[in-house]
Design a protein around this motif. Structure first.
Motif, PDB file in Angstrom:
ATOM      1  N   GLU A  48       6.666   4.221  -9.433  1.00  0.00           N
ATOM      2  CA  GLU A  48       6.571   5.624  -9.023  1.00  0.00           C
ATOM      3  C   GLU A  48       7.829   6.085  -8.287  1.00  0.00           C
ATOM      4  OE1 GLU A  48       1.707   6.133  -8.607  1.00  0.00           O
ATOM      5  OE2 GLU A  48       2.910   5.704  -6.830  1.00  0.00           O
TER       6      GLU A  48
ATOM      7  N   HIS B 207       4.126   3.383 -16.224  1.00  0.00           N
ATOM      8  CA  HIS B 207       3.379   3.790 -15.043  1.00  0.00           C
ATOM      9  C   HIS B 207       1.879   3.680 -15.280  1.00  0.00           C
ATOM     10  CE1 HIS B 207       1.814   7.086 -12.216  1.00  0.00           C
ATOM     11  NE2 HIS B 207       2.138   6.056 -11.471  1.00  0.00           N
TER      12      HIS B 207
ATOM     13  N   SER C 189       5.178  -4.131 -17.142  1.00  0.00           N
ATOM     14  CA  SER C 189       4.519  -2.862 -17.476  1.00  0.00           C
ATOM     15  C   SER C 189       5.124  -2.223 -18.721  1.00  0.00           C
ATOM     16  CB  SER C 189       4.619  -1.886 -16.297  1.00  0.00           C
ATOM     17  OG  SER C 189       5.976  -1.468 -16.105  1.00  0.00           O
TER      18      SER C 189
ATOM     19  N   LYS D  83       3.158  -0.785  -8.832  1.00  0.00           N
ATOM     20  CA  LYS D  83       2.913   0.618  -9.201  1.00  0.00           C
ATOM     21  C   LYS D  83       3.796   1.550  -8.383  1.00  0.00           C
ATOM     22  CE  LYS D  83       0.015   2.843  -6.990  1.00  0.00           C
ATOM     23  NZ  LYS D  83      -1.172   3.316  -6.258  1.00  0.00           N
TER      24      LYS D  83
ATOM     25  N   TRP E 205       0.226  -6.002  -7.334  1.00  0.00           N
ATOM     26  CA  TRP E 205      -0.057  -4.945  -8.317  1.00  0.00           C
ATOM     27  C   TRP E 205       0.162  -3.555  -7.710  1.00  0.00           C
ATOM     28  CZ3 TRP E 205      -4.728  -8.282  -9.752  1.00  0.00           C
ATOM     29  CH2 TRP E 205      -4.527  -8.923 -10.992  1.00  0.00           C
ATOM     30  N   ASP E 206      -0.309  -3.385  -6.467  1.00  0.00           N
ATOM     31  CA  ASP E 206      -0.184  -2.088  -5.804  1.00  0.00           C
ATOM     32  C   ASP E 206       1.278  -1.698  -5.630  1.00  0.00           C
ATOM     33  OD1 ASP E 206      -0.543   0.214  -4.360  1.00  0.00           O
ATOM     34  OD2 ASP E 206      -1.700  -0.691  -2.745  1.00  0.00           O
TER      35      ASP E 206
ATOM     36  N   ASP F 198      -8.370   7.074  -9.274  1.00  0.00           N
ATOM     37  CA  ASP F 198      -7.145   6.760 -10.011  1.00  0.00           C
ATOM     38  C   ASP F 198      -7.356   6.796 -11.521  1.00  0.00           C
ATOM     39  OD1 ASP F 198      -5.646   6.517  -7.764  1.00  0.00           O
ATOM     40  OD2 ASP F 198      -5.366   4.363  -7.859  1.00  0.00           O
TER      41      ASP F 198
ATOM     42  N   ASP G  24      -2.945  -1.957 -10.737  1.00  0.00           N
ATOM     43  CA  ASP G  24      -3.294  -1.603  -9.358  1.00  0.00           C
ATOM     44  C   ASP G  24      -4.797  -1.443  -9.197  1.00  0.00           C
ATOM     45  OD1 ASP G  24      -3.082  -0.619  -6.671  1.00  0.00           O
ATOM     46  OD2 ASP G  24      -3.153   1.414  -7.456  1.00  0.00           O
TER      47      ASP G  24
ATOM     48  N   ALA H 194       0.868   0.134 -14.993  1.00  0.00           N
ATOM     49  CA  ALA H 194       0.874  -0.318 -13.602  1.00  0.00           C
ATOM     50  C   ALA H 194      -0.334   0.207 -12.833  1.00  0.00           C
ATOM     51  CB  ALA H 194       2.166   0.126 -12.912  1.00  0.00           C
ATOM     52  N   VAL H 195      -0.769   1.413 -13.164  1.00  0.00           N
ATOM     53  CA  VAL H 195      -1.966   1.971 -12.526  1.00  0.00           C
ATOM     54  C   VAL H 195      -3.196   1.116 -12.859  1.00  0.00           C
ATOM     55  CG1 VAL H 195      -3.563   3.928 -12.502  1.00  0.00           C
ATOM     56  CG2 VAL H 195      -1.102   4.329 -12.387  1.00  0.00           C
TER      57      VAL H 195
ATOM     58  N   LYS I 188       7.072   8.025 -12.840  1.00  0.00           N
ATOM     59  CA  LYS I 188       5.726   8.549 -13.061  1.00  0.00           C
ATOM     60  C   LYS I 188       5.590   9.186 -14.435  1.00  0.00           C
ATOM     61  CE  LYS I 188       4.842   9.647  -8.164  1.00  0.00           C
ATOM     62  NZ  LYS I 188       4.475  10.719  -7.201  1.00  0.00           N
TER      63      LYS I 188
END
Length: 710
Positions: free
Chosen positions: A658, A670, A387, A654, A650-651, A197, A677, A673-674, A665
């Motif tokens: 998306e 984004h 975010s 994201k 968190w996952d 990631d 995650d 957020a990644v 994205k």
């Protein structure tokens, strides 16, 4: 009454037959295009290779424990030590077999689910569920089979001394595999996920599961070794422990004697209390089998509703079966004699209520996990909102929500313990008496009575995740990826729910095992907070889950660092890879090898500590060990809830972005957020899930070895 273990054997065989039927359905499904088959084969090859190597490493530990049980004086005679060693080995072997079967079918189901997604979610969802159900019913079926055989062999047929300590050794064997499977699988999957990631999404700006990313195949392999094999071993151990704990506790609360010259045990009315947990396991298994058959794909219905139908049917049937089974087993108001008191089971219906309390408590903990991890509710939407201002605020909010999620979980567990303790005593007309602890132990069985369906729903998640990755790598149309993304998002929530069941049952089961430890030690253990040894033990125990979390997270960090370096190297040194030029492929095998070596190397220290620490403290001071276990259970439970829910939130924050929220994205939101995650990956899939196994391993090691400590 004596027919109960045989009923359990029949129920376990039916579960295994259902797993076999579902496996055949999955394997008959179409795998799709040649490229999809090629990708699926690479994932399967990597996953099975890792599992074989992991089992070879763990077999050394299992062999050492087998010998330790033989030579350490856990019993005066050699025969019960030999029996305990073989019971331990059976628990380890059956857990390994369940993991192997589940992994094999899960890695076959992912490609077929991706292909079914080309026809819509109604086709893909039931196929992914059946793939997960193979793991679910292999886990539950083999666990119940092992417990039934151990009970019949050591307690009924051979009547060995300290037979119930021997039965507890079966749970220890299951725990050993679960601990290493969770840690090793968690390190593997998160090393690949984090590395892929950070370099792929954040640095290279390419989508998740893009075939250009060298870590993509390793990430897909990790989903299976961590969330299928690891999770399966986890719930095998949880399920076995939930049945073993009340059986052992009943044998200590109501002393069982062997009569005459025959080795066969004579228990009188006490046999009902010993058989009851096994009966609930059998009835819950039958209910789970029926429930699983209700999961069918239907157009126009919500995906969560379809997936949870089987679980709700199984839960409802378990309530009915528990009430009827309790009244039949305990008809006639049997009496039980302890050293101090004679109890009459005058209101057995209250024992059924403890099962219902556990079942509803497990569902409620699962629901609170869903609330804190689903994009449909405020916590995840709040993290996504943060975010907008960068990764720092995303991180802060995720930590805050994870810690806040411990509040409802603790309230529910406390309420469950209190109610089941009250009902357990009321069944004997002695509300508030020590016999009520039997009801607390039964509540853990209630939580996991429908384990077959719980694991099926949980294992569905990584299958759906892999299906999405295969759809991306095989360059299927965007609408197919849209279907797999919807399945995957649901899978993240179901995984959080299953972790809620597992960690909630861990707290209750550990309490029952802890009481069994205290009863076995007798007057040698007085948990007085004013005792300096107990206070020292409390601090050491409270510290241990933090150290365990630190070790496992650092392991993920080191492994991910190696993965990041490798992915960057390939992007820099392989011409045309980043640009996606035709015929240019990454070296995925190198990334798979990095994750494999890191996982096997890094799992040894944290896994070994769980066994070594209670042994060392126990041989020094048994009172300190009692304090140690109390501290570890409380902090371990809280950390497990906090980490699992933070990571899941968190996952899904994201994924929520998306899906189009906050710009979708490629935006700064984004990217933030990644990062969140990525931090959450080891939270939810490595350290958090392993925590509930940690507290049970330490408790059951203490129980099995307490005669040697004394």
């Amino acid at each position: 009454m004596t027919a109960v273990p045989y009923l359990a054997l029949i129920a376990s065989v039916l579960a295994l037959l259902l797993a076999y039927y579902f496996a055949k359905v999955v394997l008959r499904a179409d795998q799709g295009t040649e490229l999809m088959r090629e990708i699926g084969a690479a994932i399967r090859e990597g996953a099975m290779a890792f599992l074989r190597r992991e089992y070879r490493w763990v077999s050394v530990f299992v062999a050492a424990m087998f010998v330790l049980l033989l030579i350490v004086p856990i019993a005066d005679d050699f025969a019960p030590r030999l029996a305990a060693s073989f019971a331990y080995l059976m628990g380890a072997v059956l857990s390994s077999v369940a993991g192997f079967i589940g992994m094999r079918i899960a890695t076959a189901a992912n490609t077929r689910t991706a292909n079914a997604a080309r026809e819509g979610a109604a086709k893909a969802l039931p196929l992914a569920f059946k793939g997960g159900a193979v793991m679910g019913f292999s886990v539950a079926g083999l666990a119940l089979l092992g417990i039934s055989i151990n009970y019949l062999l050591w307690v009924k047929w051979l009547g060995v001394d300290q037979a119930f300590q021997v039965v507890a050794a079966f749970g220890l064997g299951a725990s050993s595999i679960a601990l290493f499977a969770r840690i090793g699988g968690g390190i593997y999957t998160k090393a690949a996920d984090v590395g892929g990631d950070l370099v792929g999404k954040v640095e290279a700006g390419i989508p998740e599961d893009d075939p250009r990313n060298p870590a993509t195949i390793a990430d897909a392999v990790g989903d299976n070794v961590g969330d299928v094999a690891g999770m399966g071993a986890d719930l095998f151990e949880s399920y076995a422990g939930s049945i073993v704990a009340p059986v052992v506790l009943a044998s200590l609360l109501v002393p069982v004697f062997l009569e005459g010259d025959s080795l066969a045990g004579s228990f009188g009315d006490a046999e009902g209390l010993l058989m009851y947990p096994i009966l609930i396991g059998a009835l819950g298994m039958i209910a789970s089998i029926i429930g699983a058959l209700f999961v069918r794909g239907r157009e126009g219905r919500s995906l969560p509703g379809q997936l949870h139908t089987g679980q709700y049917v199984a839960m409802a049937l378990t309530v009915v079966f528990a009430i009827v089974g309790t009244l039949v087993l305990f008809s006639g108001s049997p009496t039980f004699v302890t050293e101090d008191t004679t109890y009459e089971l005058s209101a057995p219906i209250f024992l059924a209520f403890t099962i219902i309390v556990g079942l509803l408590g497990g569902w409620a903990i699962g629901f609170t996990s869903e609330y804190f991890t689903s994009e449909h509710f405020r916590p995840v939407k709040g993290i996504a909102q943060q975010s907008e201002t960068g990764p720092a605020t995303v991180t802060i909010e995720g930590i805050a929500q994870g810690k806040l999620s411990t509040l409802p979980a603790v309230v529910l567990v406390v309420a469950m313990i209190g109610l089941s303790y009250l009902f357990g005593g009321m069944a004997f007309g002695e509300a508030g008496n020590e016999i009520g602890l039997y009801g607390v132990a039964l509540a853990a069985i209630g939580m996991l009575a429908v384990t077959g369906v719980i694991v099926a729903v949980d294992a569905y998640g990584p299958i759906a995740d892999n299906a999405g990755g295969i759809a991306e790598m095989a360059e299927l149309p965007p609408e197919v990826r849209g279907v797999t993304d919807s399945l995957d998002s649901l899978g993240n929530t179901t995984a959080a729910v299953a972790k809620g069941f597992a960690v909630g049952s861990a707290a209750v089961t550990a309490l029952a095992l802890f009481k069994s430890f205290s009863l076995t030690a007798g007057e040698k253990v007085l948990l007085d907070i004013n005792d300096t040894a107990v206070t020292i033990g409390l601090f050491l125990g409270a510290m241990t889950p933090f150290i365990f979390a630190a070790l496992t997270m650092s392991s993920v960090g080191r492994a991910a660092q190696a993965m990041i370096v490798e992915v960057r190297r390939q992007f820099a040194e392989i011409p045309g890879l980043r640009e996606g030029e035709p015929g240019v492929k990454p070296d995925s095998r190198r990334c798979v090898d990095i994750s494999t070596q890191a996982a096997l190397r890094e799992m040894l220290l944290p896994g070994g500590l769980a066994v070594v620490l209670p042994l060392v403290i126990g041989f020094i001071d048994v009172n300190a060990l009692g304090g140690f276990l109390a501290g570890a259970v409380v902090t371990g439970f809280l950390i497990a809830i906090y980490m699992a829910n933070s990571g899941g939130a968190w996952d899904n924050a994201k994924k929520y972005i998306e899906a189009g929220a906050h710009g979708g994205k490629g935006t700064d939101a984004h990217a933030a957020a990644v990062v969140g995650d990525t931090i959450g990956d080891p939270f939810k899939d490595t350290s958090g899930p392993a925590m509930n196994i940690l507290i049970k391993v330490m408790t059951i090691v203490s129980l099995v070895f307490v005669p040697a400590f004394l």
